[in-house]
Write an enzyme that holds these catalytic residues in place. Structure first.
Site, PDB file in Angstrom:
ATOM      1  N   ASN A 248      37.957  42.346  45.823  1.00 25.72           N
ATOM      2  CA  ASN A 248      37.528  41.685  44.594  1.00 25.72           C
ATOM      3  C   ASN A 248      37.463  40.166  44.734  1.00 25.72           C
ATOM      4  O   ASN A 248      36.762  39.506  43.984  1.00 25.72           O
ATOM      5  CB  ASN A 248      38.478  42.057  43.448  1.00 25.72           C
ATOM      6  N   ASN A 273      40.887  53.790  41.811  1.00 25.69           N
ATOM      7  CA  ASN A 273      40.028  53.438  40.680  1.00 25.69           C
ATOM      8  C   ASN A 273      39.403  54.662  39.997  1.00 25.69           C
ATOM      9  O   ASN A 273      39.578  55.788  40.444  1.00 25.69           O
ATOM     10  CB  ASN A 273      38.960  52.433  41.119  1.00 25.69           C
ATOM     11  N   CYS A 336      45.105  45.497  36.365  1.00 22.22           N
ATOM     12  CA  CYS A 336      44.344  46.162  37.430  1.00 22.22           C
ATOM     13  C   CYS A 336      43.099  45.323  37.587  1.00 22.22           C
ATOM     14  O   CYS A 336      43.224  44.137  37.865  1.00 22.22           O
ATOM     15  CB  CYS A 336      44.059  47.611  37.060  1.00 22.22           C
ATOM     16  N   GLY A 339      41.910  45.817  33.318  1.00 22.63           N
ATOM     17  CA  GLY A 339      43.119  45.974  32.514  1.00 22.63           C
ATOM     18  C   GLY A 339      42.974  46.944  31.363  1.00 22.63           C
ATOM     19  O   GLY A 339      43.617  46.778  30.330  1.00 22.63           O
ATOM     20  N   ASP A 341      42.268  50.598  32.186  1.00 20.51           N
ATOM     21  CA  ASP A 341      42.491  51.960  32.658  1.00 20.51           C
ATOM     22  C   ASP A 341      43.892  52.128  33.241  1.00 20.51           C
ATOM     23  O   ASP A 341      44.794  52.612  32.593  1.00 20.51           O
ATOM     24  CB  ASP A 341      41.437  52.327  33.708  1.00 20.51           C
TER      25      ASP A 341
END
EC number: 3.1.3.95
Lengths: 621, 549
Positions: A248, A273, A336, A339, A341
């Site tokens: 990322n 994910n 994550c 933010g 899941d």
């Protein structure tokens, strides 16, 4: 209704999902505006809500008709054979249209009418009050306060209006931090542990790229750590696998650099994910749907799907949170990517481990409203409520429910609710019958005017409370009794009652749980009966003593007196034969089971002389 | 031989005992002829009282002069003893090794055990074949008791009394015995009262490669068929294995000679394949560090649940032949002492409500396992930790118990006993103070004079104080045939056996207690309501009497 061309088809066959032979029920198929209905020759009804349909498949024409396979989001799979291809085609097309609506307004919730007036409906929506919940947690307090920064959804569209932040974090700091966080989701309070004065906070990933930093964000994190008077160190938990987080960075996102933030300990916990989770469930369902599945294929399929590994990862992350607070008295910030899941999974499960309130029926509703609905878990996209991007669909919430189920297995007395409650909630995240789970965030829900146009699920669940109570629940436990689950691999089991909830033949034929549940209910009734009887007896005696000499009173019979017991030889009455009905065995028929397929062999007319080897091969295959 | 010769160091102080889920205890270790005892000498309680015969394997290691002995038990428990002093440790280890592998049966603990309880009913006489036969004789006169094997001469692994078709005389039985493996001629295993169909069991027919036949054998099994009806022969071996058996003189029933019978082959594994499976499973369960993938793949690789599924499926098939097809069944594998007994006895659990009661299940164990000649001593000599692999060691009985447990899980109200009853039987089959599971068959038990010299397990179990521990609070007699699901999703790892020592069951146990409380409270309330109702009724009649004159 414009999508429905055929409303009724007769002589439709419903095949047994697991039978290798063509065992079937014949009946009539009806298509309504909201449901698909099959009534078999025994008048047994199977209702399938259009919104529950995940996929419809038309298989190649066979001699007996045209097969239509419908897979549902609640893991029901039905296999019809429609005699005429034309009818099959019509139904297929109708279902395709009906199961994928383009607009929210076409969803069932907007037409569902449970015959309640406006004030009842409003009351239903007011059942869960999050302001009340924060008060229960003990905020606002000298360290935490309500921020009005997002009152008009100006800073973050996917957050709720009401957010709690450290008192020392000023508005410019909040605004600055939100600009440095993906989708503006800056760190806010999720759960406050009153006893430890430590907090669980949540946010999205920082836009740090390879080197960017943001002083306001650093300040905000420091404010969170300062809001904990006991331990200045706080954990920053990135719930993603390290590799994903690093990738990322190339896109200008990433994770916190420990050097830039004072007093933080950074930690990855490695939950995969939404795409990995989606395909994992897909694999699991494929294995389970196999006819004549062998034990080895089942376990290797379970392993290859990775499903239980993911469940364990979520659970381990939640335990990490609970330990940080209980053992180290440290606050935790969880994120994550966006933010909504993994962060929702971990924050809600962590709170559930820490606070017994969330293990009650009401508390569990509050938890879902807080960490999932209000903080913008994208229910509509994840559950595929509308015809949208299939890549946005993912069983994130299902995993949360499964983690809770695993906890109920390890701690059978810690939860006020039972498995049926979890299954019912799962049913309704997909049903679109109630407004709670429609939309992807609070702002969207307000725009849809859900509180005016639809009903809330929770009061309907409370109306059926008896069905969802755990008879073994021990309510004596203290508020801050923390659950410490053991996550050794062998403690994770396949959740048969979820993924095979409609495959009756796979389940135990007698349910201990139901018996105990009914017995508990019966006990309450019996207690009442005893009171009634005692008061009647008292009345009777009073009546007698009024007219009779006091001498008799001395001889009055006490319920416990042995004189009474011996003098009575009346036949025992049988009371409320509830249990007998329950204990009868459902579907006790060899044809319901997997070895049944020999029945077909048995019933075949045998030729006079069967070649030995042939006969044997047939019977052993 | 004196045990004292084997015990070089009978006592060591300052030994530390480590057990999973208990704090370590320091105490005195004592070795006796049959027990290993550790006592902390506080409150006069023994922390450990272990039968040597329960020890499957030991490991020892040293750090300086501190020795450690790791004891692996046949019930899968693993405990550790830290023993100060190298010599003491070595002595203890070699004594345990010698005492846990005594050659002679007559040196085993049951021959020395003096019961401290009052014997209410002598278990050796609880399940006499004559009594069992009486249960049938009221329903049918087609069968008789035969004493042909009185001296164990016809079949060494059969009991002296067996049930056979009435029309077949003892002379014919002798001939059939020569045609069946180990002399195990077809005998009655179960009579289904509902329709008069039966399960028979036997050893494989000795057809050999040239297709030998035996008219008496054909006549015997045909005698169990009604006119015009067909029966099923369930061979517990795959066709391939059965064919290979011909080369060694064994074989299977040729269709030409048994035209009224239809043969079905199933494949239930035996011997070392089962033993390996158990070893792998216990190994997987004992390693808490496995990640999810590894755990699942180890569980799969053990094949244990595959065996469970195979056995259950075969039993269901036999039961289905009887109850649904209305056809009699003959079950055999090769010897007829392992998979044959698993299938025949499980079919009875499915079909016969009596076998789901405590007494009925005990009778089943007695009749279909002990008297039927399952070689317990050979099969249960070692368990999951033993390295010296012998062909005859195999967890056949444990698999049977596991299958019963699976059915119990699926029909939790249909059994009079609970899981602990099954676990208790497993423990006693491998190590016990009672003589019940000693020897390999009735003939050996007779020679050992077990009835005179040892106590029967049933004498102990069938006392109210013991029985209450094994009672299923949910039991309600269910007269139906119970058909279990054998889908892999419906079968589960038997945690009460395999994870018993690897995790704390505190919360689950507490929940079970709560469940029992609810049930007991329900009974109390029902009783009280009954009393009150009667009392009220009496008062009302009194009232009526008083008012009427």
């Amino acid at each position: 209704m414009e999508h429905i061309r055929t409303t009724k088809v007769e002589q439709v066959k419903l095949l047994d999902r697991f039978s290798t032979s063509n065992k079937s029920l014949t009946g009539t198929l009806y298509l309504t505006a909201t449901h698909l209905l099959f009534i078999d020759s025994h008048q047994k009804e199977t209702w399938i809500l259009h919104h529950h349909i995940a996929s419809v498949e038309k298989l190649a024409l066979t001699t007996s008709g045209c097969p239509l396979v419908i897979q549902c989001k609640n893991f029901r799979i039905v296999h019809f054979i429609v005699p005429r291809e034309r009818d099959c085609h019509d139904i297929y097309n109708s279902l395709l249209q009906l199961s994928k609506q383009a607009k929210y307004e076409d969803l069932y919730a907007f037409s569902y009418n449970p015959k309640q007036n406006d004030s009842e409906r409003l009351q239903g929506w007011q059942l869960i009050d999050l302001a009340e919940e924060y008060k229960r947690m003990g905020v606002p307090n000298p360290h935490w306060q309500l921020s009005d920064a997002n009152r008009e959804y100006k800073i973050c569209e996917t957050y709720p209006r009401e957010l709690y932040v450290p008192r020392i974090a000023s508005k410019p700091i909040i605004v600055g931090s939100s600009k440095f966080r993906s989708k503006g989701r800056f760190p806010v309070l999720s759960y406050y542990h009153q006893e430890k004065e430590a907090a669980i906070c949540r946010c999205s990933q920082p836009l740090s790229g390879f080197s960017a930093r943001c002083l306001e964000d650093e300040h905000l994190l420091q404010a969170i750590s300062k809001a904990n008077p006991v331990n200045r160190y706080m954990y920053v938990v990135d719930t993603r696998p390290k590799l994903n987080a690093m990738a990322n960075r190339a896109a200008g996102k990433g994770y916190e650099n420990e050097d830039n933030y004072s007093n933080i300990r950074f930690q990855f916990v490695g939950i995969e994910n939404i795409h990995v989770m989606r395909s994992s469930l897909q694999k699991l369902l494929e294995v389970n749907g196999t006819k004549g599945l062998s034990v080895n294929d089942f376990y290797s399929g379970l392993e290859n799907s990775g499903w239980l590994r993911h469940i364990k990862a979520v659970m381990d992350a939640a335990i990490f949170l609970a330990k940080a607070i209980m053992v180290e008295n440290a606050s935790v910030l969880v994120h994550c990517s966006d933010g909504w899941d993994r962060t929702s999974q971990v924050c809600s499960l962590g709170s559930l481990l820490l606070d017994s309130y969330y293990r009650t029926i009401k508390g569990f509703m509050v938890l879902i409203e807080k960490d999932w609905i209000s903080f913008g878990h994208k229910f509509s996209e994840r559950c595929g409520h509308l015809d949208g991007d299939p890549k946005e669909v993912s069983p994130v919430f299902t995993q949360f429910l499964e983690c809770v189920w695993h906890l109920t297995e390890q701690f059978p007395q810690a939860f006020e609710f039972n498995e049926a409650f979890l299954l019912q909630i799962h049913e309704h995240i997909h049903s679109c019958q109630f407004g709670n789970f429609l939309g992807n965030c609070q702002k969207e829900r307000e725009e849809l005017k859900l509180k005016e146009k639809t009903y809330s699920l929770w009061p309907f669940l409370l109306d059926d409370l008896k069905k969802y109570l755990n008879p073994l629940y021990s309510s004596k436990s203290q508020r801050f009794t923390v659950l410490e689950p053991n996550t050794v691999s062998f403690n994770f089991k396949f959740w048969r009652n979820m993924y095979h909830q409609f495959d009756r033949t796979l389940h135990p034929r007698q349910s201990v749980f139901n018996i105990i549940m009914n017995m508990n209910e019966q006990n309450k009734q019996l207690e009442k009966d005893i009171q009634d009887l005692e008061s009647k007896i008292k009345q009777c005696k009073n009546k007698q003593s009024d007219g009779v000499l006091t001498k008799e009173l001395l001889h009055s019979v006490h319920p416990e007196s042995s004189a009474l017991k011996t003098s009575l030889c009346l036949k025992e009455q049988t009371l409320l034969p509830v249990n007998d009905a329950l204990r009868t065995i459902e579907g006790s028929n060899p044809a319901d089971n997997r070895y049944c397929d020999y029945t077909e062999e048995f019933s075949k007319a045998e030729p006079g002389v069967v070649s030995l080897e042939y006969g044997v091969a047939r019977m052993t295959c | 031989m004196e045990f004292a010769e084997l015990i070089k160091t009978p006592r060591v102080d300052n030994v530390v005992l480590h057990r999973p889920f208990y704090p370590a205890v320091e105490g005195t270790l004592c070795l006796t002829g049959h027990h290993l005892i550790l006592s902390s000498r506080q409150d006069n309680t023994e922390e450990l009282w272990l039968l040597h015969s329960n020890i499957d394997a030991i490991d020892k290691r040293f750090v300086g002069s501190l020795g450690t002995i790791i004891i692996k038990c046949k019930d899968f428990r693993i405990i550790q003893l830290d023993i100060p002093g190298m010599e003491e440790c070595l002595n203890i280890a070699s004594s345990i090794e010698a005492l846990s592998t005594l050659d002679s049966v007559t040196l085993m603990y049951p021959f020395f055990y003096r019961p401290m309880f009052e014997v209410i009913e002598d278990g050796w006489h609880s399940f006499l074949p004559e009594q069992e036969f009486e249960l049938y004789s009221s329903a049918t006169s087609d069968w008789r008791l035969s004493y042909v094997n009185k001296e164990f001469a016809v079949c060494p692994s059969y009991p002296p009394i067996v049930i056979v078709p009435k029309s077949i005389d003892d002379e014919a039985l002798r001939k059939v015995a020569t045609f069946r493996h180990g002399g195990r001629f077809p005998v009655l295993s179960y009579y289904h009262k509902k329709n008069g169909m039966v399960i028979m069991r036997s050893g494989q027919p000795l057809t050999g490669t040239n297709g030998r036949r035996c008219k008496e054998d054909e006549k015997l099994i045909n005698a169990t068929l009604r006119a015009g009806k067909r029966g099923y022969i369930i061979d517990t071996r795959s066709l391939n294995v059965a064919q290979q058996a011909r080369a060694k003189g064994g074989g299977f029933e040729q269709e030409a000679h048994y035209p009224q019978w239809r043969r079905i082959h199933k494949s239930i594994e035996r011997y070392h394949i089962l033993q390996d499976s158990l070893i792998k499973l216990v190994e997987a369960c004992n390693d808490q560090t496995h990640n999810m993938d590894r755990w699942l793949s180890k569980l799969e690789a053990s094949n244990w649940l595959t065996h469970v599924k195979e056995i259950l499926t075969t039993a269901c098939l036999a039961a289905q032949c009887i109850d649904r097809e209305g056809a009699s069944v003959l079950i055999h594998g090769a010897e007829g002492t392992d998979s044959t007994l698993q299938a025949a006895s499980l079919a009875q659990i499915i079909l016969e409500p009596r076998s789901r009661t405590v007494r009925g299940f005990e009778a089943l164990i007695e009749r279909e396992w002990l008297q039927a000649g399952h070689p317990f001593q050979q099969r249960c000599a070692q368990s999951a930790y033993c390295s010296s692999k012998q062909k005859w060691e195999a967890p056949v009985f444990l698999l049977f118990l596991d299958c019963v447990w699976q059915i119990l899980r699926q029909f939790p109200c249909s059994f009079e006993f609970n899981e602990h009853f099954l676990i208790m039987l497993f423990e006693h089959a491998y190590a016990s103070q009672f003589g019940t599971f000693l020897g390999n068959n009735e003939s050996e038990r007779c020679k050992l004079k077990l009835q005179q010299k040892t106590m029967s397990l049933w004498s102990w179990v069938n006392r109210p104080s013991e029985l209450s521990k094994f009672a299923n609070p949910l039991f309600e007699a269910n007269n139906l045939v119970i058909w279990p699901s054998v889908a892999p999703q419906s079968l589960q790892l038997w945690e009460g056996i395999f994870l018993r020592w690897n995790r704390s069951s505190k919360y689950v146990d507490e929940a079970y207690e709560e469940m029992v409380n609810i049930i007991e409270y329900n009974r109390e309330l029902q009783a009280k309501v009954n009393i009150l109702r009667r009392q009220l009724a009496e008062l009302e009649t009194e009232d009526g009497l008083r008012e009427s004159p």
